[in-house]
Design a protein around this motif. Structure first.
Motif: not given
Length: 184
Positions: A27-31, A94-100, A105-108, A152-158
């Protein structure tokens, strides 16, 4: 859903205190990410707080983790975009890729909390205050350190236009602000 209702739900669904602390860290990171990206801090914070509601119910089974949370939140009329971000934080179920940006942000954001926590725990005082962003970035390269943390998920920050060092700095600062609540 407001934050107090979300905390009540979190406590009802998650018994393990360490898992609850992980949700508070997310929560803190997302805020912090919402502030940086000019998004709704309360919506993004709720996603971080509630993203792992079903982890105990499904015994952390990544094949279904997130889907039960979606049912719980949909029954309570939670914003569908929050529910979707929570479902997509675990692409396996989910079987679906993240797109937004919200999805990335939530995954990373929730994933980096594990690496930061693990880094703090190797310090003699086990405190977030002792952790430097460079140490966390260095630990990213050590595949055997906190091996369950998906780099790899953390690197989605890029995908958010945020470099890894900046992301780690933002995330660490957010967690340090609630270090007492995290027991670190």
């Amino acid at each position: 859903m407001d934050r107090s209702d979300a905390i009540e739900l979190l406590n009802a669904c998650i018994a393990n205190e360490k898992m609850r602390q992980h949700c508070y860290a997310a929560e803190a990171v997302m805020r912090a990410l919402a502030r940086k990206l000019h998004q709704d801090e309360d919506r993004w914070g709720l996603a971080g707080l509630l993203h792992d509601l079903d982890v105990e119910k499904v015994n952390a089974d990544l094949v279904v983790h997130g889907l039960e949370t979606a049912k719980i939140l949909e029954e309570r009329g939670v914003d569908p975009e929050i529910v979707e971000a929570i479902v997509l934080h675990n692409e396996m179920a989910s079987g679906r890729p993240r797109q937004s940006d919200f999805h990335f942000a939530l995954a990373a954001g929730e994933t980096v909390t594990g690496l930061i926590t693990a880094t703090a725990l190797v310090y003699p005082d086990k405190k977030l205050a002792s952790v430097k962003p460079k140490s966390v970035v260095k630990r990213m390269k050590e595949k055997n350190f906190a091996a369950s943390v998906n780099r790899d998920i953390i690197l989605e920050c890029e995908k958010l236009g945020i470099s890894l060092p900046e992301f780690v700095d933002l995330s660490l600062n957010a967690m340090q602000e609630i270090s007492d609540q995290l027991g670190l």
